[in-house]
Structures are given as structure tokens and as C-alpha cells.
Design a protein around this motif. Sequence first.
Motif, mmCIF file in Angstrom:
data_model
loop_
_atom_site.group_PDB
_atom_site.id
_atom_site.type_symbol
_atom_site.label_atom_id
_atom_site.label_comp_id
_atom_site.label_asym_id
_atom_site.label_seq_id
_atom_site.Cartn_x
_atom_site.Cartn_y
_atom_site.Cartn_z
ATOM 1 N N TRP A 72 0.968 -5.616 4.330
ATOM 2 C CA TRP A 72 0.483 -4.252 4.529
ATOM 3 C C TRP A 72 1.157 -3.325 3.522
ATOM 4 C CZ3 TRP A 72 4.305 -0.691 5.789
ATOM 5 C CH2 TRP A 72 5.501 -1.205 6.334
ATOM 6 N N VAL A 73 0.533 -2.173 3.349
ATOM 7 C CA VAL A 73 1.132 -1.077 2.595
ATOM 8 C C VAL A 73 1.154 0.147 3.502
ATOM 9 C CG1 VAL A 73 0.459 -1.931 0.309
ATOM 10 C CG2 VAL A 73 -1.069 -0.355 1.542
ATOM 11 N N VAL A 74 2.021 1.092 3.193
ATOM 12 C CA VAL A 74 2.105 2.332 3.960
ATOM 13 C C VAL A 74 0.777 3.086 3.852
ATOM 14 C CG1 VAL A 74 4.616 2.552 3.801
ATOM 15 C CG2 VAL A 74 3.177 3.554 2.013
ATOM 16 N N ASP A 75 0.547 3.949 4.827
ATOM 17 C CA ASP A 75 -0.737 4.647 4.918
ATOM 18 C C ASP A 75 -1.148 5.339 3.629
ATOM 19 O OD1 ASP A 75 -1.012 3.835 7.545
ATOM 20 O OD2 ASP A 75 -0.776 5.843 8.420
ATOM 21 N N ASP A 76 -0.204 6.011 2.962
ATOM 22 C CA ASP A 76 -0.608 6.767 1.775
ATOM 23 C C ASP A 76 -0.863 5.893 0.544
ATOM 24 O OD1 ASP A 76 2.004 6.240 0.964
ATOM 25 O OD2 ASP A 76 2.534 8.348 0.636
ATOM 26 N N ARG A 77 -0.699 4.597 0.679
ATOM 27 C CA ARG A 77 -1.022 3.681 -0.420
ATOM 28 C C ARG A 77 -2.259 2.825 -0.120
ATOM 29 N NH1 ARG A 77 2.757 3.862 -4.644
ATOM 30 N NH2 ARG A 77 4.001 5.690 -4.168
ATOM 31 N N VAL A 78 -2.852 3.003 1.057
ATOM 32 C CA VAL A 78 -4.084 2.287 1.390
ATOM 33 C C VAL A 78 -5.191 2.732 0.432
ATOM 34 C CG1 VAL A 78 -5.883 1.985 3.149
ATOM 35 C CG2 VAL A 78 -3.468 1.936 3.800
ATOM 36 N N GLY A 79 -5.896 1.766 -0.148
ATOM 37 C CA GLY A 79 -6.998 2.067 -1.060
ATOM 38 C C GLY A 79 -6.576 2.389 -2.480
ATOM 39 N N THR A 80 -5.291 2.267 -2.778
ATOM 40 C CA THR A 80 -4.793 2.599 -4.110
ATOM 41 C C THR A 80 -4.703 1.349 -4.982
ATOM 42 O OG1 THR A 80 -2.467 2.249 -3.554
ATOM 43 C CG2 THR A 80 -3.389 4.473 -3.140
ATOM 44 N N GLU A 81 -4.394 1.582 -6.239
ATOM 45 C CA GLU A 81 -4.188 0.478 -7.174
ATOM 46 C C GLU A 81 -3.041 -0.420 -6.724
ATOM 47 O OE1 GLU A 81 -4.906 -2.195 -9.890
ATOM 48 O OE2 GLU A 81 -6.201 -0.466 -9.564
ATOM 49 N N LEU A 82 -2.004 0.166 -6.110
ATOM 50 C CA LEU A 82 -0.888 -0.644 -5.619
ATOM 51 C C LEU A 82 -1.363 -1.617 -4.543
ATOM 52 C CD1 LEU A 82 2.084 -1.434 -5.526
ATOM 53 C CD2 LEU A 82 2.426 0.457 -3.894
ATOM 54 N N GLU A 83 -2.169 -1.160 -3.611
ATOM 55 C CA GLU A 83 -2.675 -2.064 -2.578
ATOM 56 C C GLU A 83 -3.548 -3.150 -3.196
ATOM 57 O OE1 GLU A 83 -4.512 -1.876 1.856
ATOM 58 O OE2 GLU A 83 -5.624 -0.736 0.329
ATOM 59 N N ARG A 84 -4.395 -2.782 -4.135
ATOM 60 C CA ARG A 84 -5.243 -3.780 -4.800
ATOM 61 C C ARG A 84 -4.394 -4.800 -5.557
ATOM 62 N NH1 ARG A 84 -8.334 0.877 -5.020
ATOM 63 N NH2 ARG A 84 -7.553 1.537 -7.044
ATOM 64 N N ALA A 85 -3.322 -4.335 -6.207
ATOM 65 C CA ALA A 85 -2.433 -5.254 -6.929
ATOM 66 C C ALA A 85 -1.740 -6.207 -5.957
ATOM 67 C CB ALA A 85 -1.399 -4.462 -7.734
ATOM 68 N N LEU A 86 -1.295 -5.705 -4.817
ATOM 69 C CA LEU A 86 -0.656 -6.568 -3.826
ATOM 70 C C LEU A 86 -1.661 -7.568 -3.254
ATOM 71 C CD1 LEU A 86 2.027 -7.117 -2.326
ATOM 72 C CD2 LEU A 86 1.211 -5.529 -0.543
ATOM 73 N N ASP A 87 -2.871 -7.095 -2.970
ATOM 74 C CA ASP A 87 -3.927 -7.986 -2.456
ATOM 75 C C ASP A 87 -4.225 -9.127 -3.434
ATOM 76 O OD1 ASP A 87 -4.147 -6.329 -0.231
ATOM 77 O OD2 ASP A 87 -6.076 -5.457 -0.837
ATOM 78 N N ALA A 88 -4.190 -8.828 -4.711
ATOM 79 C CA ALA A 88 -4.444 -9.861 -5.732
ATOM 80 C C ALA A 88 -3.225 -10.767 -5.913
ATOM 81 C CB ALA A 88 -4.816 -9.206 -7.059
ATOM 82 N N LEU A 89 -2.051 -10.181 -5.839
ATOM 83 C CA LEU A 89 -0.824 -10.935 -6.091
ATOM 84 C C LEU A 89 -0.514 -11.963 -5.015
ATOM 85 C CD1 LEU A 89 2.082 -11.059 -7.696
ATOM 86 C CD2 LEU A 89 2.798 -9.964 -5.558
ATOM 87 N N VAL A 90 -0.596 -11.587 -3.752
ATOM 88 C CA VAL A 90 -0.071 -12.447 -2.689
ATOM 89 C C VAL A 90 -0.692 -13.844 -2.709
ATOM 90 C CG1 VAL A 90 0.187 -12.763 -0.197
ATOM 91 C CG2 VAL A 90 0.752 -10.554 -1.246
#
Length: 164
Positions: A114-132
Motif C-alpha cells: 500500500w501507499v499513503v492516501d496522498d500517494r494513491v494514483g500517483t507515479e510513485l504508486e504506479r512505480a511500486l505496483d510495477a516494481l513489487v
Amino acid sequence: MPWLPDDFAHPVRVDLPGGHHLRPITGADADLDYPAVMGSRERLWSLYGTAWGWPPAHMTYEQDREDLERHAVEIAAHQSFNYALFDAAESALLGCVYIDPPEKRGADAEISWWVVDDRVGTELERALDALVPRWIAEDWPFERPRYVGRDLSWEEWLALPDLS
């Protein structure tokens, strides 16, 4: 049968774009973890509440610190892993990745993040989704990892038969 090979060395840092990185969480991270978790508590409860009972509505800072210390002991013993997602300076905890032994049949690991609420839908969340999934495939010895909340819902996971 052991969950991980005896000679397995878990990663101690995983880099993401923009200087963000993952590293194993410790009790010393409570100052950053507590506001991250409680600031995203309602959404996290919607993900993990039914399965894990976490995070409780009235979790205290001390309870969070104790939970992180337990995670650190489990990491050292290779029982389960909690990686925190940090910014480059480790001035903010922005999410977590959990790598656990399977509780349900059909997988050799159960992974969620998961990511914190203010990072949902951001490039950081997409990068984590791809990385894991790539990180798990490249650096971990699993043949049948299950991405709970990704390749099946938490409700579907709960309905699976338990291992024991």
C-alpha cells in the motif's frame, strides 16, 4: 518444509525512481509509520481490516512501535517481511510491502502493499505496483507468489482453504 532456503539473504534496500526506496522496517520507524498508517487508516482498514484486524481505530503510538519491533524480529528470523517505502531522505514513510508465508493453499508466499492516501494514483504508486512483482520474481525464491488484493481480492483470499 521451510518457507525460505537456509542460505537466503533478504534484500536490505530496493531502489525506486525518484530516490524512493524500500528497506526492512524497525521499531525506530514508528515516528514516521504511525502518522502514515493513521493518516490512511480508513483506506487501510478497508484493505486489511477483515483479514488482519489492522489498523485498529484507536491504535496508539506505543502499540505501533511494538508492532514494528515484532516485524523487525520476524524479519531477522526470516518468518515474514515488512518493507517500508521511504523518500530519499527517509523523512517520510509512504507505504509498506508485506511478504508473508502462505496462510492459504495454492501459493508459497502472500504479498501485499500500500501507499499513503496522498500517494494513491500517483507515479510513485504506479512505480511500486510495477516494481513489487518484478522484485519478487528476481530476488526472492518463490515459485507461486500470490499478490493479495491484486490478483485476487481480500474477500477471495479469505474464502480460500487454510493450509492447516
